[in-house]
Write an enzyme that holds these catalytic residues in place. Structure first.
Site, PDB file in Angstrom:
ATOM      1  N   SER A  99       1.135  -1.324   0.114  1.00  0.00           N
ATOM      2  CA  SER A  99       0.109  -0.128  -0.401  1.00  0.00           C
ATOM      3  C   SER A  99       0.994   1.065  -0.340  1.00  0.00           C
ATOM      4  O   SER A  99       1.772   1.930  -1.051  1.00  0.00           O
ATOM      5  CB  SER A  99      -1.110   0.053   0.610  1.00  0.00           C
ATOM      6  OG  SER A  99      -1.675   1.307   1.443  1.00  0.00           O
ATOM      7  N   ASP A 123      -4.938   8.576  -1.083  1.00  0.00           N
ATOM      8  CA  ASP A 123      -4.767   8.699   0.933  1.00  0.00           C
ATOM      9  C   ASP A 123      -5.538  10.936   0.807  1.00  0.00           C
ATOM     10  O   ASP A 123      -5.110  11.245  -0.184  1.00  0.00           O
ATOM     11  CB  ASP A 123      -3.575   8.444   1.414  1.00  0.00           C
ATOM     12  CG  ASP A 123      -3.229   7.237   1.391  1.00  0.00           C
ATOM     13  OD1 ASP A 123      -4.178   6.118   1.342  1.00  0.00           O
ATOM     14  OD2 ASP A 123      -1.825   6.844   1.358  1.00  0.00           O
ATOM     15  N   HIS A 157      -4.735  -0.993  -4.551  1.00  0.00           N
ATOM     16  CA  HIS A 157      -5.726  -0.712  -4.132  1.00  0.00           C
ATOM     17  C   HIS A 157      -6.644  -0.589  -5.796  1.00  0.00           C
ATOM     18  O   HIS A 157      -7.897   0.243  -5.117  1.00  0.00           O
ATOM     19  CB  HIS A 157      -6.680  -0.206  -3.542  1.00  0.00           C
ATOM     20  CG  HIS A 157      -5.975  -0.256  -1.780  1.00  0.00           C
ATOM     21  ND1 HIS A 157      -5.362  -1.380  -1.169  1.00  0.00           N
ATOM     22  CD2 HIS A 157      -4.239   0.534  -1.795  1.00  0.00           C
ATOM     23  CE1 HIS A 157      -4.054  -1.634  -0.112  1.00  0.00           C
ATOM     24  NE2 HIS A 157      -4.406  -0.012  -0.239  1.00  0.00           N
TER      25      HIS A 157
END
Length: 234
Positions: free
Chosen positions: A122, A137, A159
Site C-alpha cells: 500500500s 490517501d 488498491h
C-alpha cells in the site's frame, strides 16, 4: 541488483495480515534473520509500537524477527545496516513526511539500489514510484516533497478499483483521477488490483498474482496487463 516485492495490499478479503504473501516473503527474505520495519504510515492512527507488534506477529509465522525503525536513535544507521526492510501501509502523506523529516528517503533509496530485500504494501508500495502523487490517501499532513524513491520508473495506484456500472456513487473513479494526474504529468501509472504484486529483480519488473493490472500512459488509452508481464518493457 534491486530486489523488491511491491504489493497492492497487506491483507486480502477474508485473510489475515500478509498471509497470502508469506510463501513469497519466506523466499524473498530467506537470508534475513531480522527485518527492519518502517511504521511511519500508521494506518487508522495506530501507534508505531502497536503497528510493529502486528507485523512481528505475522512474520513470526516464517521465523523472522521484526524491529521498528522508530526505536532507533539513528534511523540512517539502522537502514544502512538492515538485512531486509518492510514499509507498511497507511497514509502516504504521513509516511513521506516522516521519511523526509528523519532524513532517510535518500538513504532508503540507496539501500534499495544496492540490493537490500525490500517489501512494500500500500503506502509502502506507493513510495517505490517516481512520486506519491497517485496515492488514494487524504493529505492529512504536508510533506516537504512529493518525490519518492524512484525504485521503479513509473507511479503506482495500489488498491486499484474498477468502475462499478451498478453503483449510484457519483464521485470520480480511479481511472478519472489518474487521467487528471496525466493532465499535468507524463509519468506512467500502474493500477495495481488487490492481491497483486510486482516482483522486481534488477531491471525486471514482473506482475504477479492472478489478476490483470491497468496501465495508464499520458494521451493513451489504458491497457490491461496480464500476470507475468514484464513492465520493464513498456
Amino acid at each position: 541488483m534491486k530486489n523488491l516485492i511491491i504489493a497492492s495490499t497487506s491483507t486480502i478479503h477474508g485473510g489475515n495480515y500478509l498471509d497470502y504473501l508469506l510463501p513469497v516473503l519466506e523466499n524473498h527474505f530467506a537470508n534475513c534473520e531480522t527485518l527492519l520495519f518502517i511504521p511511519y504510515a500508521r494506518p487508522g492512527g495506530i501507534t508505531e509500537d502497536a503497528y510493529t507488534k502486528n507485523v512481528s506477529t505475522a512474520f513470526a509465522k516464517i521465523n523472522k524477527k521484526v524491529v521498528g525503525l522508530h526505536t532507533f536513535s539513528n534511523p540512517v544507521e539502522a537502514i544502512t545496516n538492515a538485512q531486509g526492510i518492510f514499509t507498511g501501509g497507511g497514509n502516504t502523506f504521513l509516511l513521506v513526511t516522516q521519511l523526509y523529516q528523519n532524513k532517510v528517503m535518500e538513504v532508503l533509496s540507496k539501500a534499495i539500489a544496492n540490493g537490500i530485500p525490500y517489501l512494500g504494501t500500500s503506502a509502502g508500495s506507493n513510495i517505490t514510484g517516481i512520486s506519491m502523487q497517485t496515492t488514494n490517501d487524504m493529505p492529512i499532513i504536508y510533506p516537504p516533497s512529493f518525490a519518492t524513491l524512484g525504485a521503479i520508473p513509473f507511479n503506482l495506484n495500489p488498491h486499484y478499483l474498477d468502475a462499478d456500472s451498478t453503483s449510484k456513487h457519483m464521485g470520480e473513479t480511479r481511472e478519472t483521477r489518474i487521467k487528471e494526474f496525466h493532465s499535468f504529468n507524463e509519468t506512467p501509472v500502474l493500477g495495481l488490483r488487490e492481491g497483486s504484486w510486482l516482483d522486481v529483480k534488477g531491471e525486471s519488473i514482473i506482475l504477479k498474482g492472478t489478476l490483470k493490472a491497468r496501465w495508464f500512459a499520458q494521451n493513451q488509452d489504458p491497457v490491461e496487463l496480464d500476470p507475468e508481464t514484464n513492465l520493464a518493457t513498456l
